[in-house]
Scaffold this active site. Structure first.
Site, short mmCIF file in Angstrom:
data_model
loop_
_atom_site.label_atom_id
_atom_site.label_comp_id
_atom_site.label_asym_id
_atom_site.label_seq_id
_atom_site.Cartn_x
_atom_site.Cartn_y
_atom_site.Cartn_z
N GLU A 79 -68.46 15.82 -88.78
CA GLU A 79 -68.21 14.40 -88.48
C GLU A 79 -67.69 14.22 -87.06
OE1 GLU A 79 -67.14 14.85 -92.96
OE2 GLU A 79 -67.23 16.09 -91.17
N ARG A 258 -59.38 5.64 -88.91
CA ARG A 258 -58.91 5.23 -87.58
C ARG A 258 -60.02 4.55 -86.79
NH1 ARG A 258 -57.78 8.14 -82.41
NH2 ARG A 258 -55.77 7.40 -81.61
#
Length: 455
Positions: A79, A258
């Protein structure tokens, strides 16, 4: 409108087209895959255009291996690799926009020196496996068909790649066969039950939870480590496990959460952008999966953050799962493992590919370029193209081609030298980051300032 299966198929196909270097050894090594996909939106439909960044990897380095020069990849989970590759892609697109070469992503914003994503362009994120950390704390169920995404049984996969069970459930699938990077499985539909029946069955079926190797951030609540369902606490920030020592890398669940507030463009590119760039959706491949856990980990924890500066907002992505499994997943590798081939293990290399004109492919191991000699460590030859210092140099090249009269306001009239300097004067981004930390993630680990003072 695209489907989750179309997204996963596109990403698996792009992976299959890459050279062999850095890929796992079939039947012995496994890895994770992630990608950023560009879409175009018209009044009537959203169309998938292309994979613009792809990453594989499962590793992280410990704190002692981190470099003050920014020349080592600290976090090589797929990721993170895919997102960093996408920053390379966005930097090149901004350079094209600034130089008047016709970016396919950005157009002139309302403010001098600012750019915005073109109307009709969006990005979504794909990952072949549930992100590590909070999103991967998923209930296991005794009743296999009730599991969010049950394990694959050997009787469900046959040599030619067709799925006999899927054919029985859905005759239309009889002609479908396995393609490179894909394993097809049916979506199992449950009969409708009343809420009371559902609660009773759930209580009877729940036996344990899928556990994450990510540890709770120091200084906060800890996992109870009780047997079964009481092993983990949920909703907590977690750091990824390293090779024998703790890391400073927050889990992929935490990072995705985030990015849903700060955007995935990072602090440096935010100087040039009118607002943050968000993922419109997150698609997960076939694996142990819980929509409830994904919602909790990626959306709910940050849903109440307020007082964000202009250009920033809480932007929850749509959450979807594909029925197609990555051919190099751990489960598939264990299934295809041949006796005498050695134990099944994660692939040590990480691959980054992005849609840029120069050196789109970057293969690394242990934070450095794959195959680099010890003698080259510490030199530019050993650096990954997506490490901090290389991305910083790409940003400085963008600055160099920007006419002084069109420099973003945040960069005018300032004596800036280091990576840290340029990040800190991205005022809107830093303000948004402060609000996120104070309201949702007060225990978020910040990199040591001394580790960011490179040029």
């Amino acid at each position: 409108m695209w489907t989750a299966d179309e997204i996963s198929k596109l990403c698996y196909q792009r992976f299959s087209e890459l050279p062999k270097r850095g890929k796992p050894e079939p039947g012995r090594e496994w890895t994770l895959l992630a990608a950023v996909v560009k879409c175009s939106v018209s009044p009537n439909q959203e169309k998938v255009e292309e994979v613009v960044s792809l990453g594989t990897g499962t590793k992280c380095i410990g704190r002692s291996a981190m470099s003050s020069k920014g020349d080592v990849l600290n976090d090589s989970h797929a990721e993170v690799i895919a997102r960093r590759g996408c920053i390379r892609y966005l930097t090149e697109q901004l350079r094209m926009a600034v130089c008047g070469q016709g970016s396919t992503v950005f157009c002139q914003g309302e403010e001098m020196g600012k750019w915005k994503v073109q109307s009709g362009v969006s990005f979504l994120f794909f990952t072949s496996h549930t992100p590590c950390g909070d999103a991967s704390i998923i209930p296991m169920m005794i009743d296999r068909q009730s599991q969010p995404c049950p394990p694959i049984r050997s009787d469900e996969i046959i040599p030619n790649g067709t799925n006999e069970k899927a054919e029985r459930l859905n005759p239309k699938r009889r002609a479908e066969t396995q393609t490179d990077g894909i394993n097809k499985h049916p979506r199992l539909e449950e009969p409708e039950k009343s809420q009371y029946e559902d609660n009773v069955l759930t209580q009877q079926s729940l036996q344990d939870i899928h556990r994450t190797g990510a540890k709770c951030v120091p200084g906060g609540p800890e996992d109870p480590l009780q047997p079964g369902l009481g092993y983990h606490s949920t909703g907590l920030l977690r750091v990824k496990p390293g090779r024998g020592e703790p890391t400073l890398s927050l889990s992929c669940s935490d990072k995705l959460a985030r990015w849903a507030v700060l955007g995935f463009q990072g602090a440096l590119l935010s100087h040039y952008l009118q607002g943050a760039v968000y993922f419109s959706a997150i698609v997960v491949g076939r694996c142990p999966y819980s929509h409830q856990a994904m919602q909790r980990a990626l959306i709910t924890r940050c849903s109440e953050v307020t007082a964000l500066p202009a250009g920033y907002t809480v932007q929850p992505p749509e959450l979807l799962q594909s029925s197609l499994e990555f051919a190099h997943s751990q489960a598939q590798t264990e299934h295809n493992h041949q006796p005498g081939k050695g134990r099944v293990s994660p692939c040590g290399a990480a691959i980054s590919w992005c849609a840029v004109s120069d050196q789109p492919l970057d293969v690394t191991a242990n934070g450095y370029k794959h195959g680099v000699t010890k003698k080259a460590l510490g030199t530019s030859k050993a650096r990954s193209l997506i490490c901090k210092v290389e991305l910083f140099h790409s940003f400085l090249s963008l600055l160099a081609v920007t006419d002084k009269s069109h420099l973003p306001e945040s960069l005018r009239g300032k004596e800036l030298q280091t990576y840290w300097d340029y990040k800190q004067v991205a005022q809107s981004y830093q303000q948004a980051s402060l609000q996120l930390r104070s309201q949702a993630f007060p225990l978020w680990l910040r990199s040591d300032r001394d580790l960011l003072q490179f040029h």
